[in-house]
Write a protein that holds these residues in place. Structure first.
Motif, mmCIF file in Angstrom:
data_model
loop_
_atom_site.group_PDB
_atom_site.id
_atom_site.type_symbol
_atom_site.label_atom_id
_atom_site.label_comp_id
_atom_site.label_asym_id
_atom_site.label_seq_id
_atom_site.Cartn_x
_atom_site.Cartn_y
_atom_site.Cartn_z
ATOM 1 N N ARG A 170 19.618 12.066 -65.242
ATOM 2 C CA ARG A 170 19.191 12.801 -64.052
ATOM 3 C C ARG A 170 17.676 12.782 -63.926
ATOM 4 O O ARG A 170 16.946 12.695 -64.914
ATOM 5 C CB ARG A 170 19.647 14.271 -64.137
ATOM 6 C CG ARG A 170 21.126 14.479 -63.926
ATOM 7 C CD ARG A 170 21.461 15.964 -63.875
ATOM 8 N NE ARG A 170 20.815 16.646 -62.750
ATOM 9 C CZ ARG A 170 20.974 17.943 -62.489
ATOM 10 N NH1 ARG A 170 21.751 18.701 -63.270
ATOM 11 N NH2 ARG A 170 20.364 18.504 -61.445
ATOM 12 N N ASP A 171 17.220 12.905 -62.695
ATOM 13 C CA ASP A 171 15.805 13.109 -62.401
ATOM 14 C C ASP A 171 15.457 14.534 -62.818
ATOM 15 O O ASP A 171 16.112 15.492 -62.400
ATOM 16 C CB ASP A 171 15.591 12.907 -60.901
ATOM 17 C CG ASP A 171 14.133 13.006 -60.480
ATOM 18 O OD1 ASP A 171 13.366 13.724 -61.137
ATOM 19 O OD2 ASP A 171 13.773 12.380 -59.473
ATOM 20 N N LEU A 172 14.433 14.702 -63.634
ATOM 21 C CA LEU A 172 14.082 16.030 -64.124
ATOM 22 C C LEU A 172 13.630 16.967 -63.013
ATOM 23 O O LEU A 172 13.766 18.188 -63.135
ATOM 24 C CB LEU A 172 12.996 15.915 -65.192
ATOM 25 C CG LEU A 172 13.451 15.263 -66.500
ATOM 26 C CD1 LEU A 172 12.255 14.942 -67.384
ATOM 27 C CD2 LEU A 172 14.439 16.148 -67.237
ATOM 28 N N LEU B 137 5.421 1.039 -55.945
ATOM 29 C CA LEU B 137 5.296 1.529 -54.580
ATOM 30 C C LEU B 137 5.465 3.036 -54.458
ATOM 31 O O LEU B 137 4.618 3.731 -53.940
ATOM 32 C CB LEU B 137 6.340 0.842 -53.680
ATOM 33 C CG LEU B 137 6.244 -0.681 -53.565
ATOM 34 C CD1 LEU B 137 7.462 -1.205 -52.807
ATOM 35 C CD2 LEU B 137 4.961 -1.069 -52.849
ATOM 36 N N SER B 138 6.581 3.531 -54.970
ATOM 37 C CA SER B 138 6.974 4.903 -54.678
ATOM 38 C C SER B 138 6.641 5.850 -55.810
ATOM 39 O O SER B 138 7.012 5.609 -56.949
ATOM 40 C CB SER B 138 8.483 4.975 -54.419
ATOM 41 O OG SER B 138 8.893 6.327 -54.330
ATOM 42 N N PRO B 139 5.950 6.976 -55.524
ATOM 43 C CA PRO B 139 5.706 7.977 -56.548
ATOM 44 C C PRO B 139 6.810 9.006 -56.638
ATOM 45 O O PRO B 139 6.653 10.023 -57.268
ATOM 46 C CB PRO B 139 4.402 8.622 -56.074
ATOM 47 C CG PRO B 139 4.503 8.578 -54.592
ATOM 48 C CD PRO B 139 5.224 7.268 -54.278
ATOM 49 N N ALA B 140 7.956 8.780 -56.004
ATOM 50 C CA ALA B 140 8.972 9.830 -55.892
ATOM 51 C C ALA B 140 10.212 9.561 -56.708
ATOM 52 O O ALA B 140 11.247 10.171 -56.475
ATOM 53 C CB ALA B 140 9.355 9.989 -54.410
ATOM 54 N N SER B 141 10.122 8.685 -57.700
ATOM 55 C CA SER B 141 11.329 8.368 -58.481
ATOM 56 C C SER B 141 11.213 8.927 -59.887
ATOM 57 O O SER B 141 11.363 8.229 -60.865
ATOM 58 C CB SER B 141 11.530 6.849 -58.550
ATOM 59 O OG SER B 141 10.378 6.233 -59.087
ATOM 60 N N GLY B 142 10.902 10.217 -60.002
ATOM 61 C CA GLY B 142 10.439 10.825 -61.248
ATOM 62 C C GLY B 142 11.480 11.041 -62.315
ATOM 63 O O GLY B 142 12.653 10.788 -62.150
ATOM 64 N N GLY B 143 10.981 11.551 -63.455
ATOM 65 C CA GLY B 143 11.848 12.047 -64.511
ATOM 66 C C GLY B 143 12.185 11.060 -65.594
ATOM 67 O O GLY B 143 13.142 11.256 -66.316
ATOM 68 N N GLY B 144 11.446 9.998 -65.733
ATOM 69 C CA GLY B 144 11.801 8.975 -66.722
ATOM 70 C C GLY B 144 11.422 9.373 -68.129
ATOM 71 O O GLY B 144 10.947 10.462 -68.388
ATOM 72 N N CYS B 145 11.610 8.457 -69.029
ATOM 73 C CA CYS B 145 11.419 8.708 -70.456
ATOM 74 C C CYS B 145 9.998 8.405 -70.861
ATOM 75 O O CYS B 145 9.481 7.342 -70.582
ATOM 76 C CB CYS B 145 12.417 7.856 -71.232
ATOM 77 S SG CYS B 145 12.105 7.805 -72.953
ATOM 78 N N ARG B 146 9.371 9.349 -71.565
ATOM 79 C CA ARG B 146 7.968 9.193 -71.913
ATOM 80 C C ARG B 146 7.757 8.044 -72.880
ATOM 81 O O ARG B 146 6.924 7.199 -72.673
ATOM 82 C CB ARG B 146 7.446 10.485 -72.527
ATOM 83 C CG ARG B 146 5.998 10.354 -72.971
ATOM 84 C CD ARG B 146 5.505 11.589 -73.670
ATOM 85 N NE ARG B 146 4.109 11.417 -74.004
ATOM 86 C CZ ARG B 146 3.669 10.818 -75.094
ATOM 87 N NH1 ARG B 146 4.511 10.322 -75.951
ATOM 88 N NH2 ARG B 146 2.385 10.690 -75.324
ATOM 89 N N GLU B 147 8.399 8.074 -74.009
ATOM 90 C CA GLU B 147 8.092 7.111 -75.062
ATOM 91 C C GLU B 147 9.274 6.213 -75.332
ATOM 92 O O GLU B 147 9.411 5.606 -76.326
ATOM 93 C CB GLU B 147 7.671 7.854 -76.328
ATOM 94 C CG GLU B 147 6.369 8.625 -76.145
ATOM 95 C CD GLU B 147 5.129 7.792 -76.379
ATOM 96 O OE1 GLU B 147 5.208 6.569 -76.392
ATOM 97 O OE2 GLU B 147 4.066 8.370 -76.550
#
Length: 336
Positions: free
Chosen positions: A53-55, A326-336
């Motif tokens: 899920r997107d955080l 392009l898009s800054p709106a696809s958030g919530g990914g894995c940091r490391e």
């Protein structure tokens, strides 16, 4: 006394650090859930629930029942931050502030944020502690500091916030990376017989991924009244020193000669830190130096296949994500 199960949410917990930390927390007896977009795949035991899920989609209802939230999400290094600065600031600055806010709303008692010693930027020739000035002028370090501030602002009675400013993390993880200083030097030494050093004089605090996982465990277990920012590293090294340590370890294992090529290029990121506060307040005691980091990779060498595989380099995966440029709106990914 009756034992009470402590429930933890690890945001971005399927990445490089999370793939070591999450099983460790499970072994301690915590109930652990992971939320992650799985940009870098899943490398966790099947016994750990993973929710893709997107955080930013999580609210206080989703977070209800969790005692603590650990934030490992976001963009993980300078190349990713500079490839998409907009997404970098959303993921590393806005997202931790948002999730800390939701965690506090939901009744969690602690939020733990994975920050970075990159916030220090270029320092003078002395150890910097958590009260020292931060001077980083690059998107990654700026965003990590903004994430700290956003989370720390929400401290209150009954809601602790701990930020761990990590040194550069290295060593073996089930979600492997070879874009980190020791790991990259191991890769070039083992495959090419050489290590290239752009600037041997600059300083870096380093930490093994097993030790940084232990630092997060110490933060989870800390007294409820403890909040604050903590540097966590094994020690400080010059890049030239790291190259010599990796060279010695690889030569000892493989028997051949490894050369070190010095290029003396300028670098504006130079910092060394004191970790006394983490030792005193959290009981943080790192165990693994550079030789142990290299040894951990040798033990898993046969499982890696080609060390040039793009899956081992965060920026290569990141560039191929839909809309990453392009898009800054696809958030919530894995940091490391």
């Amino acid at each position: 006394r009756r034992s009470v199960m402590v429930k933890l949410l690890v945001a971005g917990g399927a990445g490089y650090i999370g793939s070591v930390l999450t099983p460790m927390l499970k072994e301690y007896g915590y109930e652990v859930d992971v939320v992650d977009l799985l940009w870098f795949g899943r490398h966790l035991p099947d016994t750990i629930p993973v929710h893709r899920r997107d955080l930013f989609s999580l609210d206080q209802t989703d977070l209800a029942g969790y005692d603590q939230v650990i934030f490992l999400a976001g963009l993980s290094n300078d190349p990713m931050a500079e490839f998409n600065p907009a997404l970098n600031f959303i993921q590393n600055a806005a997202l931790p502030a948002y999730l800390a806010y939701r965690a506090r709303q939901a009744g969690a008692r602690r939020f733990i944020y994975a920050s970075s010693c990159s916030v220090y930027g270029y320092t003078v020739n002395k150890l910097y502690d958590e009260e020292s000035p931060v001077t980083c002028a690059y998107p990654y370090g700026i965003s990590k500091l903004a994430g700290e501030h956003g989370a720390m602002q929400q401290r209150e009675d009954g809601f602790s916030v701990i930020a761990l400013r990590q040194g550069t993390v290295n060593g073996h993880s089930p979600r492997m990376r070879f874009d980190l200083i020791v790991n990259a030097m191991f890769k070039s030494a083992a495959t090419e017989g050489r290590i290239v050093v752009n600037n041997p004089a600059i300083w870096r605090p380093l930490i093994d991924v097993r030790d940084t996982a232990s630092a997060f465990a110490r933060a989870v277990q800390a007294d409820p009244a403890i909040s604050g920012v903590f540097n966590v590293a094994y020690d400080n090294f010059t890049v030239g020193q790291v190259a010599d340590l990796v060279k010695d370890s690889v030569e000892e294992r493989l028997g051949g000669k490894v050369t070190v090529e010095i290029r003396n290029m300028q670098d504006f990121r130079n910092y060394k830190v004191s970790c006394d506060k983490a030792r005193t307040c959290l009981g943080f005691r790192p165990k693994y130096g550079v030789a142990a980091m290299v040894e951990s990779m040798f033990r898993h060498r046969d499982a890696y296949g080609s060390l040039a595989n793009p899956t081992y380099y965060n920026i290569e995966i990141f560039k191929k994500l839909p809309g990453a440029d392009l898009s800054p709106a696809s958030g919530g990914g894995c940091r490391e």
